[in-house]
Design an enzyme around this catalytic site. Structure first.
Site, PDB file in Angstrom:
ATOM      1  N   GLY A 214       0.873  -1.100  -0.065  1.00 28.58           N
ATOM      2  CA  GLY A 214      -0.137   0.032  -0.107  1.00 28.58           C
ATOM      3  C   GLY A 214       0.816   1.342   0.197  1.00 28.58           C
ATOM      4  CG  MET A 215       2.786   2.547   3.361  1.00 24.55           C
ATOM      5  SD  MET A 215       2.234   4.091   3.830  1.00 24.55           S
ATOM      6  CE  MET A 215       3.642   4.663   4.927  1.00 24.55           C
ATOM      7  N   GLY A 216       3.794   1.735  -0.934  1.00 26.39           N
ATOM      8  CA  GLY A 216       4.685   1.916  -2.370  1.00 26.39           C
ATOM      9  C   GLY A 216       5.577   0.492  -2.583  1.00 26.39           C
TER      10      GLY A 216
ATOM     11  CB  VAL B 173      10.214  -2.367  -0.824  1.00 23.29           C
ATOM     12  CG1 VAL B 173      11.424  -2.677  -0.131  1.00 23.29           C
ATOM     13  CG2 VAL B 173       9.047  -2.092   0.161  1.00 23.29           C
TER      14      VAL B 173
ATOM     15  CE  LYS C   1       7.179   0.655   1.979  1.00 20.47           C
ATOM     16  NZ  LYS C   1       6.820  -0.243   3.273  1.00 20.47           N
TER      17      LYS C   1
ATOM     18  CG  ASP D  33       0.490   1.226   7.562  1.00 25.93           C
ATOM     19  OD1 ASP D  33      -0.523   0.444   7.562  1.00 25.93           O
ATOM     20  OD2 ASP D  33       1.114   0.839   6.366  1.00 25.93           O
TER      21      ASP D  33
END
Lengths: 952, 189
Positions: free
Chosen positions: A85-87, A89, A106, A197
């Site tokens: 979700g955050m991006g 890696v 990341k 998170d």
């Protein structure tokens, strides 16, 4: 205007209005055009979602860039190793020639406010985050397309969920894993970093089995990370209510919630909510308002450990932040306690602890006090270094203390503490020792728990002041720990103390504060019942509302039958005094059914049964059914005797009840006998002049007075009053009752000069305990009477007027008490305002005749007085009517026992008739009187009748 | 293309000559494609782009630094239009490929690396385009506002300036269009 234009206009106008006015506006403007209205309403309702949709659509083709082979700062990106979700890696390698290092890079998906390079403050926080359980962040920067990237420690490991699955971890091992994770999170919190998170994919387990948390620190660098964006990217399955709401109040309790979800997932392999098939609004609704199903619904085990875990998770997943654990530490302490098979430190209900089991298995309540002494001894001993204890480390000492404490708490929680009072004064001595050592306990939450326990123990021993101050200490410690739940519990205890000492205002306040802090249904029900019981004294409507609310709560709370019976029994107590005879009978029948059921289902619960009996006895006493009252006093005393034996403080409570019941039944000798026995037990255990003896003193005094020992009785009455005043203060119902008894005695003895000086005090007490109700008004009337007896007629009149206006407001004009006030005004106003006074008398007698029971002796008295006043004012015909009625009344009430009294009144009436020259009537009256005393030795009266008859 | 020419064109846009707009449009379309291609070729030089960045990159490349704020707005307005077109064509082509037909008329291959559309996004873009056309047939302003705000990344103020309408109108059209389109997209899916 086209439809579209119209819709646009409506939309534009409606969207600017407050939510609740929109529909009305559309109704008004659309008229019959229901279709347009529906369409526009739908558009407005989904507008938030629409704007999110356009954002995400744009992101979907803006961010999927592959960075492989790019250069980011000193790192060369090598390959994609993960995405979420955050991006994305990537695996990166340092290539600035300084040293070789492999890292994880990341790239954050969202547009963050973070502006490279890292500043000193951020650098410092990241350095502070150094912890073996937290993946380090080395650096951060911006890509050329303005995306934030983070250079992080490369953690080789497997995601926690896969680890739990592949290693087939048991619940206990999952608990241990949680503890390790909790330590890392707590470390971050101590450095003022919230994760926000926490979810399984962010936790990797390395080869050594150590969990490593990823992504800590994103929030540091990205403190401005737009909530809206964040909301969009966080996985709804791992999202706290405040996050989905876009609330700014993200704090440690947010991480507590997320840890709760994590714990839930690891144990059940499910998230608390199934959200995937729902749309945004439905998800939001679920996360915000639906309580998560218990973990026991998903797993087939119901061990003690799982029950404990279930409670811990439920609390962590509280919707309101203030209801969750206020620190990760607090949550971890409970997990640890559950793992160590210690009772939960912070949860409270239904604990089946070793100690309770021990008590139950052995069924020896007599042993309780002995065990208490032993336990308090252990508590005191823990910190006293002797050969054995010296070997204990500080930590072990605290653990040991906690263990002892849990035992002690259970001991005193078994029932109402008074019932479990210990046998010996040595408890007091040991308590002092225990306290001396308790202040040395380092762990604040242990110290608070010890204070709270010792406070309760002190209260059960009647050391109210000491007990209260210990509870206050516990509260302030819990406040520092921000442990709302525990504060609520101690407030509840303090409320019970205040209720017991009849400090009702304070008790109500404490209960309602506790009610705000607790989210435990069962606790809430109890609190409401306690509040209702207090309200029943002076505000029956509020009492009813609270009792009803408690009843409703009971429907939703999953109570077992035992708890249910207890609550029902208590609730039926509320407002009992306000019912009529038929209603009272049916409630009493219901209560007896409950008690019967309880006795057959839980015969081992002798103490609760005894409490039921004593309550029933009180109820019957108030309903003037003394036979039944005596029966239940007897049953209660019997049970206490079998459980505790003769010379026990608990048995004393049964003796006291018996004494009271006997007193009310008119057996003054038996009353004194039981009261003295109870007093003896209490004096030998608690010393003389102990507050618990006030009631006995009152009973003994009454009995003495009845036996004609007025001075001795008076002395004891004032002793009881002083004792109560010193213990509870003046403004207290118990003190008020004692003062009332003393004043009654003074009045009876004609010592009005003493009573008038104390009445203002009693009025103050009454107005604080009862408010401006009929209770207080009656005290005004008593005061007036005392004043009048000292010839302060004008002052008496003033107090009577006050009483009248209070009655009028409280019970209305249609009540005999109001009539009484009018009558007193008439009496005291005869000299200063004779005409008016007659009117007051008239209204008063009318009301009293209507509202008091037929032929009540007092009505006779009132009518007799009125008749005489009328006669003095030469209103003969009306006077005669009242004379006749009052004499009828006396005939019915006194003819058998006190015929002379009736005859005297009749002679009096005959004289009046003679004054009016109504000889025949006078003769008839005198003949009746003569017949009445024919068989008595009242020669003087007989003579008087003869003389009068002769004169006719 | 020389920067002077762009400035001339942008200045002329003021007179709202549709021909000038078209000219700028075709220039931009080409430029965007070239930029996208060059990005691909310069990958090792750590240049990265997405659609927003692509437009900006193109802007920096062909518009002189001292260009007026108004002209910048013009540029982004037209770029938004171009971007809409590029995305739609690209989505159409990808969609067509999926259905094993080749109806797409425009060459959008150059965008494939910079705009890696997934299947869902393709459908969404096409769906949005259909609905937007319907909306435009009622009032062309909707399309323009979406182009500016959504495809062109322009602010409310810039949009109001370029479309010569009030900011309130921009907000109104922008809000209504999104709400309306979303409702229809939801109904369609």
């Amino acid at each position: 205007m086209t439809d579209l234009e119209k819709a646009e206009q409506l939309f534009d106008q409606a969207v600017k209005l407050p939510q609740e006015e929109r529909e009305e506006y559309l109704n008004k403007t659309c008229g019959k055009d229901v279709d347009t209205k529906q369409i526009v309403m739908g558009m407005i309702k989904n507008f938030d979602e629409a704007s999110r949709y356009f954002k995400s659509l744009k992101l979907s083709w803006s961010d999927d860039f592959d960075y492989t082979d790019s250069q980011l700062g000193s790192y060369k990106i090598q390959r994609l190793i993960g995405a979420g979700g955050m991006g994305k890696v990537y695996l990166g390698a340092r290539n600035d020639g300084l040293y070789e290092q492999e890292v994880a890079v990341k790239i954050l998906k969202v547009n963050s406010q973070y502006s490279a390079p890292i500043d000193n403050r951020e650098q410092q926080i990241l350095a502070d985050l150094d912890h073996p359980g937290i993946a380090k962040i080395f650096n951060a920067g911006k890509t050329d397309s303005n995306q934030t990237y983070l250079v992080m420690e490369l953690v080789e490991g497997i995601p926690i969920e896969k680890y739990v699955e592949s290693e087939k971890l048991g619940f206990k091992e999952i608990g241990q894993l949680m503890l390790q994770i909790g330590k890392a999170v707590q470390h971050a919190h101590q450095n003022r970093v919230i994760h926000r998170d926490l979810k399984p994919s962010n936790i990797l387990i390395n080869k050594g089995g150590i969990p490593k948390l990823l992504d800590f620190g994103i929030s540091v660098l990205d403190h401005h990370l737009e909530q809206e964006n964040f909301q969009h990217i966080i996985t709804p399955n791992y999202c706290a209510p405040e996050q989905i709401e876009g609330s700014k109040h993200i704090n440690v309790t947010t991480d507590v919630y997320l840890l709760g979800v994590l714990f839930y997932k690891l144990i059940t392999a499910k998230t608390p909510f199934e959200l995937n098939s729902l749309n945004y609004e439905e998800r939001k609704e679920k996360i915000k308002n639906t309580p998560p199903p218990s973990i026991t619904t998903s797993i087939n085990k119901n061990s003690l450990l799982i029950k404990d875990f279930d409670k811990i998770i439920a609390r962590a997943l509280s919707k309101k932040q203030k209801n969750r654990y206020q620190s990760v530490d607090a949550m971890m302490n409970e997990i640890e306690a559950a793992l160590n098979v210690f009772p939960l430190r912070e949860s409270k209900n239904n604990r089946t602890t070793l100690f309770q089991k021990f008590i139950k298995r052995n069924k020896v309540p007599v042993a309780i006090s002995t065990i208490a002494i032993v336990l308090i001894g252990i508590l005191s001993g823990i910190y006293i270094s002797n050969l054995k204890q010296a070997q204990l480390t500080a930590e072990a000492k605290e653990q040991k203390a906690q263990e002892t404490l849990a035992f002690l708490l259970d001991l005193f929680k078994q029932n109402d503490p008074t019932v479990n009072l210990g046998d010996s004064m040595s408890i007091g001595v040991l308590l002092g020792e225990g306290l001396k050592n308790a202040v040395q306990i380092k762990n604040p939450s242990t110290r608070a728990a010890v204070f709270a326990t010792l406070g309760q123990v002190n209260i059960s021993l009647g050391n109210y002041e000491k007990g209260e101050s210990l509870l206050n200490d516990a509260i302030s410690l819990y406040k520092e720990l921000e442990n709302d739940q525990a504060i609520g519990e101690v407030l509840f205890k303090k409320g019970l103390l205040k209720k017991r000492t009849a400090d009702n205002t304070e008790a109500l306040e404490l209960f309602s504060r506790a009610l705000e802090l607790t989210d435990d249904r069962k606790e809430q029900i109890k609190l409401k019942i306690h509040q209702a019981e207090i309200f029943a004294i002076f505000n029956i409507d509020s009492a009813k509302i609270l009792a009803t609310s408690a009843l409703n709560d009971m429907k939703e709370a999953e109570l077992d039958r035992k708890e249910e019976i207890l609550n029902l029994f208590n609730i039926t107590e509320i407002g009992l005094g306000h019912l009529d005879k038929v209603q009272t009978d049916s409630v009493m029948n219901y209560k007896i059914t409950l008690v019967d059921e309880f006795r057959s289902s839980y015969p081992e619960e002798k103490l609760i049964l005894a409490r039921f009996y004593s309550n029933l006895s009180l109820n019957y006493r108030w309903a003037n059914k003394y036979d039944s009252a005596l029966k239940y006093s007897d049953l209660n005393l019997d049970l206490l005797n079998t459980v505790y034996g003769k010379d026990n403080i608990n048995t004393a409570s049964g003796l006291l009840l018996m004494a009271e019941t006997q007193g009310w039944s008119g057996n003054s000798d038996s009353a004194e006998y039981y009261a003295l026995r109870s007093l003896n037990v209490k004096e030998s255990l608690l010393g003389k002049n102990h507050p618990s003896q006030i009631d006995e003193l009152g009973l003994i005094a009454n009995s003495k007075i009845r036996d004609g020992s007025f001075e001795g009785g008076e002395e004891i009455l004032s002793q009881a009053y002083e004792l109560s005043r010193n213990t509870y203060g003046l403004y207290n119902q118990i003190t008020g009752d004692r003062l009332f008894a003393l004043l009654q005695h003074y009045n009876r003895m004609g010592k009005f000069e003493k009573s008038v000086t104390l009445y203002p005090d009693l009025i103050k007490v009454d107005s604080t305990t009862y408010g401006m109700t009929s209770n207080t008004a009656t005290t005004y009337l008593d005061y007036a009477w005392a004043l009048r007896s000292l010839d302060s007629t004008q002052k008496a009149l003033k107090q009577s007027y006050r009483a009248r206006s209070i009655y009028e407001k409280d019970i209305g004009k249609d009540h005999y008490l109001y009539g009484m006030a009018l009558f007193n005004i008439g009496e005291y106003g005869m000299e200063s305002m004779p005409e008016k006074a007659l009117l007051y008398f008239d209204s008063a007698v009318n009301i009293l005749k209507k509202k008091m029971p037929e032929n009540h002796p007092r009505v006779g008295n009132y009518q007799h007085t009125y008749a005489e006043v009328l006669s003095d004012h030469h209103n003969d015909s009306l006077s005669n009517v009242h004379y006749v009625e009052s004499i009828n009344n006396y005939n019915i009430n006194y003819a058998e026992d006190e015929p002379d009294r009736v005859a005297t009144f009749q002679i009096n009436y005959a004289k009046r008739l003679l004054d009016q020259n109504m000889k025949d009537s006078a003769q008839a009256v005198l003949m009746t009187a003569s017949r009445l005393i024919e068989e008595t030795e009242q020669n003087q009266i007989k003579n008087e009748i003869a003389v009068l008859l002769k004169s006719i | 293309m020389k920067t002077n020419d762009i400035t001339t064109i942008l200045n002329q846009l003021d007179s709202s000559n549709p021909k000038v707009s078209e000219e700028l449009y075709s220039i931009l379309y080409k430029e965007l494609k070239i930029t996208a291609k060059s990005v691909r070729n310069r990958w090792n030089g750590n240049d990265t782009l997405n659609t927003t960045a692509l437009v900006h990159e193109t802007f920096l490349k062909i518009v002189p630094e001292d260009t007026s704020w108004q002209n910048r707005c013009h540029f982004f307005f037209i770029a938004g239009k171009a971007m809409r077109q590029i995305l739609c064509n690209y989505a159409e082509k990808k969609n067509a490929q999926k259905r094993k037909a080749s109806q797409a008329t425009l060459d959008v291959e150059d965008f494939k690396d910079i705009i890696p559309l997934n299947d869902r996004t393709i459908i969404e873009i096409l769906c949005l385009e259909n609905l937007l056309k319907r909306l435009e047939s009622e009032d062309a302003l909707y399309g323009q506002v979406i182009e500016c705000r959504f495809y062109g990344d322009m602010t409310i103020k810039e949009t109001a300036e370029i479309l010569k309408i009030s900011e309130a109108t921009v907000k109104r059209k922008w809000n209504f269009a999104r709400a309306f389109l979303f409702k229809e997209i939801k109904a369609a899916s």
